[in-house]
Structure formats: C-alpha cells, structure tokens
Design a protein around this motif. Structure first.
Motif, short mmCIF file in Angstrom:
data_model
loop_
_atom_site.label_atom_id
_atom_site.label_comp_id
_atom_site.label_asym_id
_atom_site.label_seq_id
_atom_site.Cartn_x
_atom_site.Cartn_y
_atom_site.Cartn_z
N VAL A 174 0.75 -1.29 -0.11
CA VAL A 174 0.00 0.11 -0.01
C VAL A 174 0.80 1.33 0.08
CG1 VAL A 174 -1.76 1.13 1.46
CG2 VAL A 174 -2.08 -1.28 1.16
N ARG A 175 1.90 1.34 0.92
CA ARG A 175 2.81 2.40 0.69
C ARG A 175 3.48 2.63 -0.43
NH1 ARG A 175 4.42 5.36 4.75
NH2 ARG A 175 3.76 4.78 7.03
N ALA A 176 3.90 1.73 -1.22
CA ALA A 176 4.50 1.64 -2.64
C ALA A 176 3.52 1.91 -3.67
CB ALA A 176 5.17 0.45 -2.92
N LEU A 177 2.22 2.05 -3.55
CA LEU A 177 1.30 2.14 -4.53
C LEU A 177 1.49 3.47 -5.12
CD1 LEU A 177 -1.16 1.26 -6.15
CD2 LEU A 177 -2.62 2.06 -4.36
N GLU A 178 1.34 3.77 -6.16
CA GLU A 178 1.16 5.19 -7.02
C GLU A 178 -0.09 5.45 -6.73
OE1 GLU A 178 2.01 7.19 -11.32
OE2 GLU A 178 2.73 5.19 -10.98
N TRP A 179 -0.41 6.76 -6.15
CA TRP A 179 -1.63 7.19 -5.71
C TRP A 179 -2.35 7.74 -7.01
CZ3 TRP A 179 -2.74 5.16 -1.30
CH2 TRP A 179 -3.91 5.57 -0.55
N ARG A 180 -3.65 7.29 -7.08
CA ARG A 180 -4.36 8.05 -8.30
C ARG A 180 -4.83 9.23 -7.88
NH1 ARG A 180 -6.86 4.12 -11.84
NH2 ARG A 180 -6.16 2.02 -11.31
N ALA A 181 -5.23 10.05 -8.98
CA ALA A 181 -5.97 11.37 -8.73
C ALA A 181 -7.41 11.14 -8.36
CB ALA A 181 -5.89 12.18 -9.88
N GLY A 182 -8.09 11.98 -7.56
CA GLY A 182 -9.60 12.05 -7.10
C GLY A 182 -9.42 11.20 -5.85
N ARG A 183 -10.90 11.17 -5.45
CA ARG A 183 -11.03 10.76 -3.96
C ARG A 183 -11.43 9.25 -4.04
NH1 ARG A 183 -15.92 11.89 -1.58
NH2 ARG A 183 -14.91 11.90 0.60
N VAL A 184 -10.78 8.73 -3.24
CA VAL A 184 -10.87 6.99 -3.29
C VAL A 184 -11.55 6.57 -2.12
CG1 VAL A 184 -8.55 7.13 -1.46
CG2 VAL A 184 -9.46 5.07 -2.93
N GLN A 185 -12.22 5.49 -2.11
CA GLN A 185 -12.88 5.05 -1.28
C GLN A 185 -11.99 3.50 -0.71
OE1 GLN A 185 -16.76 2.85 -2.44
NE2 GLN A 185 -17.64 3.01 -0.19
N VAL A 186 -11.61 3.33 0.52
CA VAL A 186 -11.02 2.28 1.02
C VAL A 186 -11.72 1.39 1.77
CG1 VAL A 186 -8.80 1.85 2.27
CG2 VAL A 186 -8.94 3.82 1.03
N PHE A 187 -11.45 -0.15 1.53
CA PHE A 187 -11.89 -1.10 2.18
C PHE A 187 -10.92 -1.90 2.73
CE2 PHE A 187 -13.45 -5.57 2.93
CZ PHE A 187 -14.27 -5.22 3.83
N ALA A 188 -10.45 -1.91 4.09
CA ALA A 188 -9.34 -2.47 4.26
C ALA A 188 -9.69 -3.40 5.80
CB ALA A 188 -7.95 -1.52 4.76
N HIS A 189 -9.36 -4.65 5.51
CA HIS A 189 -9.89 -5.53 6.57
C HIS A 189 -8.76 -6.65 6.68
CE1 HIS A 189 -13.71 -3.76 7.98
NE2 HIS A 189 -13.69 -3.17 6.60
N GLY A 190 -8.38 -7.19 7.89
CA GLY A 190 -7.73 -8.24 7.92
C GLY A 190 -7.10 -8.32 9.19
N GLU A 191 -5.73 -8.67 9.65
CA GLU A 191 -5.08 -9.13 10.89
C GLU A 191 -4.92 -7.55 11.26
OE1 GLU A 191 -2.63 -9.42 14.16
OE2 GLU A 191 -1.75 -8.32 12.23
N ARG A 192 -5.24 -7.57 12.89
CA ARG A 192 -5.08 -6.26 13.61
C ARG A 192 -3.76 -5.49 13.54
NH1 ARG A 192 -5.85 -6.58 20.07
NH2 ARG A 192 -3.98 -7.79 19.85
N GLY A 193 -2.72 -6.28 13.62
CA GLY A 193 -1.45 -5.58 13.23
C GLY A 193 -1.30 -4.80 12.13
N ALA A 194 -1.62 -5.48 11.06
CA ALA A 194 -1.54 -4.49 9.86
C ALA A 194 -2.53 -3.43 9.74
CB ALA A 194 -2.05 -5.94 8.71
N MET A 195 -3.68 -3.68 10.14
CA MET A 195 -4.81 -2.70 10.24
C MET A 195 -4.38 -1.53 10.88
SD MET A 195 -6.83 -3.74 7.77
CE MET A 195 -5.52 -4.69 7.01
N LYS A 196 -3.68 -1.62 12.00
CA LYS A 196 -3.26 -0.81 12.79
C LYS A 196 -2.09 0.20 12.16
CE LYS A 196 -2.60 -1.08 17.48
NZ LYS A 196 -2.32 -1.67 18.74
N GLN A 197 -1.20 -0.57 11.47
CA GLN A 197 -0.01 0.23 10.78
C GLN A 197 -0.69 0.81 9.54
OE1 GLN A 197 3.71 -1.47 10.60
NE2 GLN A 197 2.92 -3.38 11.19
N LEU A 198 -1.73 0.49 8.95
CA LEU A 198 -2.40 1.11 7.94
C LEU A 198 -3.19 2.13 8.17
CD1 LEU A 198 -3.36 -2.06 5.59
CD2 LEU A 198 -1.67 -0.27 5.11
N ARG A 199 -3.84 2.34 9.22
CA ARG A 199 -4.90 3.44 9.64
C ARG A 199 -3.98 4.71 9.30
NH1 ARG A 199 -9.91 4.07 11.69
NH2 ARG A 199 -9.83 1.67 12.16
N PRO A 200 -3.03 5.03 10.30
CA PRO A 200 -2.32 6.38 10.14
C PRO A 200 -1.81 6.80 8.91
CG PRO A 200 -1.01 4.82 11.50
CD PRO A 200 -2.23 4.06 11.34
#
Length: 276
Positions: free
Chosen positions: A211-237
């Motif tokens: 996710v960090r390496a993803l080339e961000w697209r222009a415009g507003r994004v809708q995100v669905f991110a669900h999985g293991e707690r540790g990964a989600m805690k790092q993705l949120r900030p």
C-alpha cells in the motif's frame, strides 16, 4: 446508547440453517452453501461486507439449535458451550434459498475451520443475525481494497457489486499461488496477489509495504481494508494522516488478531470501546 444499555441488549434471534454443500475452493478455503426452511428469516442487507456471528457447538454437548445461551451456561461446563465466531457472507442467493459462507482452514487449528472442513449436508448452521456497513460507492473516483484470506469473501463480493467502469487497486495477501481465486472484477480494477510463502499469516508486512508503494491515483478514493489487527493498525495512520483520508472514505477494522482466539480478541475490542 450508553455502554450499560448496550450490555443489556438482548442477542439477536438465531437463524438455524443446514449445510447443503461443502466445496473446497483452495487448500486453505472452504465454501459452505447453507439453506433449508430457516432461509426465510435471512435478509440481504445490501452490504458487500455482510457478516454473521456463527455458533458452533461441540458434538459431545449433544444440544440442538437454536441455543438458549443463558440456560446452557447454567447446566453445561464452559468447554461444552457453543463458541461464537464472526464470518462474512460471501453471497446471498435467496432466489435459490441459499447463502454462501467461506472459511479459512488450517488443519485442525481453531473451531470454525475444522467444522467447515468436515461439514456434511444436513449439519446445522446457526447464525446470530446479520450485520454489515460497507458497499462500493459510485460517487468515488477510485477504489482501494486491502486484505488477507479472512477478507477475501467481502472483497470478492465488493468487486462483483462494482460498476463496470470502476477503477482502482486490490491487494490480497495469501500464502502462495495455490490460494488464488478467480475473481469477477471490473476491467479497471487491478488485482494484485501478495505471497507470504511459509511465513505465518499475521507476521509479515506484505500489505503495508504494498500500500505504501502504490502510485496514488488522482481524485477521491473509497478504501476497504480489513484483515489482521497489526496490519490494520499500521495502515490506519498512513491512510488518515499521511494520505489525508477522512472517516467517510474509509472502512477499516481488524477481522482477526495474530496469537488471539476470537473470544479473547472480541473481548479486547469491547474493552477498548468501553474505555473510549
């Protein structure tokens, strides 16, 4: 509603179905197709992350659903009480009198996985009501879906529900290529499989790094991110602070926690809510 009021709420009425068919989709994924007379009580709530709290009773308890949990707690030892596990509903096919529920399996580990791996037609499927909160929104410019095996059913459902011209990226972490599923996705949705190999699920940074390496697209994004707690805690900030997404753009939570059974995991989540 106060915390004490929530605690006093009665549980949702149980819906009792039965196994119609068990299908091995991948080495670590089993689909249970459930139906029967109880299907009349099932309603499609329109969410692609629809979920249900399932009740699994030990065979040696010799009890018949629906389960009166208060009565059972009075007369059975704790090891014979039904366990509760939360699972996504992969598909509502109410015209055919069916729902699909996909289970991640790891041999004899856990409660629900072994049950699904050994389920036979006629076995009871006990649901504790149906919830949900996310569905793809056509007003967004693009979509970002992030998850592991546990979120694959919800992500597959979301892709099927998207408009034909939807664009975006999907990251799915699995063990290896044998865990890939054929997904029905709009042509503009780029599905990227991430392999952790022999490393344990919940111990890698595959999702965060991708996710960090993803080339961000222009415009507003809708995100669905669900999985293991540790990964989600790092993705949120990263998503909220670094990428500046607001709450309305983001459906993010933990489906499971490495090293925790769901009983302990859900208790920790309730305790955190109480502290807030």
């Amino acid at each position: 509603m106060t915390i004490s009021e929530r605690a006093q709420r009665r549980p949702r009425p149980q819906i009792v179905l039965e196994v119609i068919e068990s299908i091995r989709l991948t080495p670590h994924l089993v689909r249970i197709i459930a139906g029967g007379p109880g299907i009349a009580s099932v309603e499609d709530n329109g969410f692609t992350d629809a979920y249900t709290k399932m009740h699994f009773a030990p065979a040696e308890a010799q009890i018949v659903p629906p389960y009166d949990m208060e009565e059972l707690r009075e007369r059975l030892p704790v090891e014979l009480l039904p366990s509760v596990r939360t699972y996504s509903i992969r598909r509502f096919d109410l015209a055919s009198g069916q729902i699909w529920i996909d289970f991640v399996t790891h041999g004899d580990e856990g409660v629900a996985g072994p049950w699904a791996a050994n389920a036979k037609p006629g076995d009871p499927v006990v649901l504790g009501g149906i919830g949900g909160g996310y569905a793809p929104d056509t007003t967004y410019d693009w979509h970002l879906l992030i998850g592991d095996e546990s979120s694959m059913p919800a992500i597959a459902s979301a892709l099927e529900a998207m408009a034909a011209d939807a664009v975006g990226t999907v990251f799915l972490e699995v063990q290896n290529e044998s865990d890939h599923l054929e997904l029905s996705a709009p042509e503009g949705m780029d599905v990227r499989w991430l392999h952790r190999g022999d490393r344990e699920a919940g111990t890698t940074t595959e999702l965060i790094d991708a996710v960090r390496a993803l080339e961000w697209r222009a415009g507003r994004v809708q995100v669905f991110a669900h999985g293991e707690r540790g990964a989600m805690k790092q993705l949120r900030p990263f998503l909220t602070d670094e990428r500046g997404l607001d709450r309305a753009q983001l459906s993010l939570s933990a489906y499971w926690a490495y090293g925790r059974r769901e009983d302990a995991f859900q208790a920790e989540k309730r305790e955190a809510v109480g502290q807030v």
